[in-house]
Every structure is written in C-alpha cells, then in structure tokens.
Scaffold this active site. Structure first.
Site, mmCIF file in Angstrom:
data_model
loop_
_atom_site.group_PDB
_atom_site.id
_atom_site.type_symbol
_atom_site.label_atom_id
_atom_site.label_comp_id
_atom_site.label_asym_id
_atom_site.label_seq_id
_atom_site.Cartn_x
_atom_site.Cartn_y
_atom_site.Cartn_z
ATOM 1 N N ASP A 187 -13.331 44.014 -3.316
ATOM 2 C CA ASP A 187 -11.266 43.616 -4.473
ATOM 3 C C ASP A 187 -10.747 44.144 -3.586
ATOM 4 O OD1 ASP A 187 -11.295 44.969 -7.149
ATOM 5 O OD2 ASP A 187 -9.889 46.798 -6.792
ATOM 6 N N HIS A 213 -14.763 42.152 -16.191
ATOM 7 C CA HIS A 213 -14.020 43.485 -16.763
ATOM 8 C C HIS A 213 -12.495 42.502 -16.693
ATOM 9 C CE1 HIS A 213 -14.185 43.378 -12.154
ATOM 10 N NE2 HIS A 213 -13.587 44.089 -12.314
ATOM 11 N N ASP A 214 -11.598 42.020 -16.622
ATOM 12 C CA ASP A 214 -10.973 41.977 -16.422
ATOM 13 C C ASP A 214 -10.086 40.869 -17.518
ATOM 14 O OD1 ASP A 214 -10.579 44.213 -14.545
ATOM 15 O OD2 ASP A 214 -10.448 42.489 -12.433
ATOM 16 N N ASP A 234 -19.467 47.427 -5.547
ATOM 17 C CA ASP A 234 -18.401 46.476 -5.475
ATOM 18 C C ASP A 234 -17.618 47.023 -4.568
ATOM 19 O OD1 ASP A 234 -16.369 45.665 -6.802
ATOM 20 O OD2 ASP A 234 -16.503 45.444 -8.926
HETATM 21 C C1 GLC Z 1 -10.146 44.149 -9.494
HETATM 22 C C2 GLC Z 1 -10.623 44.708 -9.691
HETATM 23 C C3 GLC Z 1 -9.494 45.284 -11.670
HETATM 24 C C4 GLC Z 1 -9.628 46.797 -10.999
HETATM 25 C C5 GLC Z 1 -8.649 45.670 -8.983
HETATM 26 C C6 GLC Z 1 -7.996 47.326 -8.663
HETATM 27 O O1 GLC Z 1 -8.365 43.333 -9.471
HETATM 28 O O2 GLC Z 1 -11.350 43.185 -10.404
HETATM 29 O O3 GLC Z 1 -10.349 45.997 -12.646
HETATM 30 O O4 GLC Z 1 -8.615 46.718 -11.406
HETATM 31 O O5 GLC Z 1 -9.039 45.184 -8.713
HETATM 32 O O6 GLC Z 1 -9.031 48.020 -7.800
#
Ligand code: GLC
Length: 536
Positions: free
Chosen positions: A192, A320-321, A96
């Site tokens: 990201d 994860h979101d 990531d």
């Molecule tokens: C993306 C990730 C999330 C994170 C955000 C800021 O949306 O999936 O988990 O908090 O970016 O990096």
C-alpha cells in the site's frame, strides 16, 4: 521465467466477497468457499485487501494489529486454512501489506502520543511545527496532539499516522511483520502507498506547483504543491531493495507488487535492475482509460519502452478505489470484452477486481451517506461534481457485494442487512446468469485466461506493435520462440478493413461475429477483437 511475470491476479475486497456467517460482512471462510469459482474461472493468483485487526475506519487500511485477523473476517487459523486450500488448488495468495501507517488505535500509536519520552516516542513522525506538506489526497497532513504539544504526520487520513522509518527499530519491526506472513505461506504482498513511506529527513518544504486540482493517482502533485520531499524519496527505492532481499530468502518465489504513483521514470526506480527491487508495480495511467485505440497504443508504446523484459507491466481497469470500468463503459458489454482481450493479451500481468468478470457496475451512494471516511473529508464537494470526478470521492460505490445469484442480497449473505447494499441490477447481472449465457463477458474472461495458460507467446512472449493501422485499430504480435499470435482490436462500431493474409493464420478467438475475412482482407466492426495464430 518466474510465475510472477506470467500470472493473472484476481483482487478480492474481503468485506464484499462472500459472507459465510450471515453477519452481512464478507469473511475469510467465505473466500475459502469460493476458491473453486476463481480456480475454474482461470485466475492463478488472488490478492486480498487487508483483513487484519482494525477499527475499520478505512476498512482495513488502518491496521491496529498486524499479527491478528479482524473479528469481522475470522482468525489467523482461517487465513492458514485459506492459504493451504489455495495452494492445494495451485492458487497463490497475495496479502495486502500497509506498512506506511497504522491505525491511530494501534497500541504503538496510543503509547507514542502520550509524551516525548516513552519507548515508542519516535515510532511516528512528530514535529514541533508543521512544514507545508499536504497529504497525498490534498488534505491537512499535520495533526496536533496536546499531550506532546506536537504534530504528527499523515500521508492519507488523520486516523492513519505515518510510521517513522528513520527509526531502524520500526523498519525491522515491519520487516518482521512481513516475515510472519511469509512464514505462514503467503505468496507475497501488494504494498500500500509504497512511495510515501520514507520522507525527507530534513522536512524541507515542498515547492509550489501550478497543479491546482485534487491530486489523483497518476498525478501525485496538486493543491499547488509539488510533493518533492514527501513522496518518491531515494530512500524509498532502497526500501524496495531491502524488502526484496527479505523475500528472496523464501522459496518458491514470493511477489512484491507496489502501489506507487508518479511518472514512469520515477516509478521504475522501485523495480531496481529487474532483480533487486519490487517485482511489479501498478501503472495507474491506464486505469483511467479513454476508450480509444490511440490512448491504448500510447500506453503500449510507453510500457514497451519503459518496462522491457525482465520488467513486466501491470494492467488493471478497476480496483477498490476507482469507478468500476463497466460503469465508465456505460454498460457496453462489447466494449468490456474488448478491454478484457487487451488486458489479457498485452505483455502485462492483468489484475481484475472481483465482479469485473460479470460486468458489475457501481452503486450510486451520495457522499453524505458514505461509509467511506475519505468521502467525509470532501463533504464540501457538491454531489453533481463528485459524480463526474475521475476518481470516486465515495469509494463505497465500487465496493458493493459480489453478485452471485438472483436471491436475497445477490447470494452474498443471508443477513437482513449487509454492510453495503447490493447494486439493484443483480437480478440480471450475477454469476449464475453469466454462467448460463455462452455469450457473456464471463466466458470471454474464462476463455482468455485459459488461452494464456496454453499459449506461451500470449503470456510470456515479446510484443511487437504494428503501428501502420487505421486509427481505430490496435494490432500487435506476441512471439515466443517459434510461436506467433496476432491480436487485432477494433475500437469502433463502424466497419474497418485491414490487410491480413488468409492463408498464413487461423482464428484462435473472436469476440463476436461482426467480421469477414476474404481476399486477404479482414473487415471488422462492433468493437470486435480477434486472436490469430500463425500457421507453421
Ligand atoms: C491505498 C489504498 C486505499 C487506502 C489508502 C490508505 O491507496 O488503495 O484504499 O485507503 O491507500 O491506506
């Protein structure tokens, strides 16, 4: 066709996967110990949420050093070992990469914020006066720093200052970060919030919009603001090409998977001409599915229209979101199997979130007890509303430890307390139990993942949607050279019949036994789904 278009991806949230040193937090050695599990299940690629050094305010999405690994997770040597162990098993490792912002504890930011003359003074986005931009989650985006008497900008939370890509040195530095990990053998990156990276250099105010809700992942507008100048800038599409040029220098192919939000005609631009942009991007309009055939038919049509070969759609139902899909399906395993059949047989790269294969569901952790700092920004939302929102405000709920067995902490860790507690259904829902039950969702995954490997049409064939079917039925063909499969999915528990010649096809897979097939008529119910192979 490159491995990228036909692969299958398993997402690991490292904090919650497997704890090898009993500190209550998952780690890289833990992932290494579980590689055989993933290999045996049949996934080909693993994407791991960030494990670099971080104050863990956003659990790794706030990086304080791109070249080292957080003490919670291990060391660079552990990652090298992980890549090697994965490659020995013919698994790919996708890291990531968070290049839009760093942590506010990153030495670059600590230096940048001191005054307007230091070496890193313009590494972040500083302005004397804020414009009207809001963060992508609708919160305040400009934050005052006394030392500079200026404001810095954040696309996400206040402790995640955005880097300034108008500064060529910043851009090259971040490209070097990518090269560092590619040189170590990483098979690519999940990028990201890639659509936020380059902003309008004139900082024009965003126009008013009637969209008033909290922005969601498929609708980046919201809070009465059209994010015209703060996301999806033309320079961002160019950035995708620059990154592609870098990874094209590596062999075998490395993957770029973008987290980008917007409508298809906008998002598509990140893919360039199919050979010079990101390889694939998440299509978040499918993650918030309605469990209805018509919903998915629309998606299939839109994807076939917008992302024809050599583009490849990406399909995921959890991450994860998000609320886990199993939770949204109210724990109906037949529905979960049907979704899995769809995900694994659509023309797409399927991405599954750890535990989805055993039907793991969410925890119920109220906002006030959240470890997730996103929740802290929304404490004014009453709990009863938060529970009903399409996206979780407290993402702890979907990040609980993997349920390996029915022992203490579901076999995730031997520690007395774990960073989040396991969901309390773990005695009935865990890997050991799933593997002992031939009817489990786990075996639906395993069978489908393996069918993709042995049937070209399913993993790389073209898709023909048969439109003239009953409302609750989705039917499509997958065709590759002389090989043809028909996939039929029933989004109902009632009996539905459709014509299907019984001398032309054989059954390759059925989700359950609720069907009959006689006199050229297929009758199915109970959310059944089948794959037929054409007899040649
Ligand atoms: C993306 C990730 C999330 C994170 C955000 C800021 O949306 O999936 O988990 O908090 O970016 O990096």
């Amino acid at each position: 066709m490159s491995w990228i278009q036909s692969t299958t991806i398993y997402q690991i949230y490292p904090r919650s996967f497997y704890d090898s040193n009993d500190d209550g937090i998952g780690d890289i050695q833990g992932i290494i110990q579980k590689l055989d599990y993933i290999k045996d299940l049949g996934f080909e690629t693993i994407w791991i949420s960030p494990f670099y050094t971080s104050p863990q305010q956003d659990f790794g999405y706030d990086i304080a050093d791109y070249f080292s690994i957080d003490k919670d997770y291990g060391t660079v040597q552990d990652v090298e070992q992980l890549i090697e162990a994965a490659h020995q098993r013919k698994l790919k490792i996708v890291l990531d990469m968070v290049i839009n912002h760093t942590s506010n504890q990153h030495p670059w930011f600590l230096e940048s914020k001191q005054n307007t003359t230091n070496d890193k003074a313009d590494w972040y986005i500083w302005r004397d006066k804020p414009n009207n931009w809001k963060s992508i989650i609708g919160t305040k985006a400009w934050h005052f720093v006394e030392e500079r008497n200026q404001y810095y900008y954040t696309s996400f939370l206040p402790f995640q200052p955005d880097l300034n890509y108008q500064n060529e040195t910043v851009k090259q530095t971040m490209f070097n970060v990518c090269k560092f990990w590619l040189d170590k053998g990483a098979d690519g990156f999940r990028l990201d919030i890639f659509n936020c990276i380059i902003k309008d250099k004139h900082f024009r105010n965003n126009p008013f919009s009637l969209l008033h809700g909290i922005p969601t992942i498929d609708q980046p507008g919201g809070n009465f603001q059209n994010r015209k100048y703060s996301v999806n800038q033309p320079e961002n599409f160019e950035l995708a090409k620059d990154l592609r040029a870098i990874i094209n220098q590596y062999q075998p192919d490395r993957l770029l998977l973008g987290e980008v939000f917007g409508e298809h005609h906008v998002k598509k631009q990140y893919l360039g001409n199919g050979n010079d942009g990101l390889h694939i991007i998440f299509l978040f309009d499918i993650i918030h599915f309605k469990f209805k055939a018509s919903f998915f038919k629309e998606r299939i049509k839109a994807y076939e229209k917008n992302y024809p070969f050599p583009y490849q759609p990406v399909v995921n139902f959890s991450n994860h979101d998000q609320w886990r899909s199993q939770f949204r399906l109210k724990n109906n395993i037949n529905k979960a199997k049907l979704l899995t059949l769809l995900q694994m047989t659509m023309r797409a790269v399927p991405v599954s979130y750890y535990g989805e294969e055993i039907g793991m569901t969410n925890a119920y952790i109220p906002i006030k007890q959240a470890k997730d700092k996103l929740a802290h920004a929304f404490t004014w939302i009453p709990e009863w509303i938060a529970k009903r929102m399409p996206v979780p405000i407290n993402r702890d709920n979907c990040r609980t430890p993997m349920q390996w067995n029915s022992n203490k902490n579901a076999g995730f860790s031997n520690a007395n307390t774990t960073w989040l507690s396991v969901v309390d259904d773990y005695k009935q829902r865990n890997v050991v139990q799933a593997q002992a039950d031939k009817d489990s969702l786990y075996y639906t995954y395993k069978t489908l993942l393996n069918l993709r490997k042995t049937n070209n049409s399913i993993n790389k064939g073209k898709l023909n949607l048969i439109e003239d079917t009953p409302n609750a039925i989705i039917m499509y063909e997958r065709i590759y050279e002389t090989e043809k499969h028909i996939i039929i999915l029933c989004f109902s528990n009632k009996k539905i019949s459709i014509p299907l010649a019984d001398d032309k096809y054989t059954i390759l897979l059925k989700l359950n036994d609720s069907f009959t097939w006689e006199n050229n008529t297929l009758e199915l119910s109970n959310y059944n789904g089948l794959i037929f192979r054409e007899i040649v």
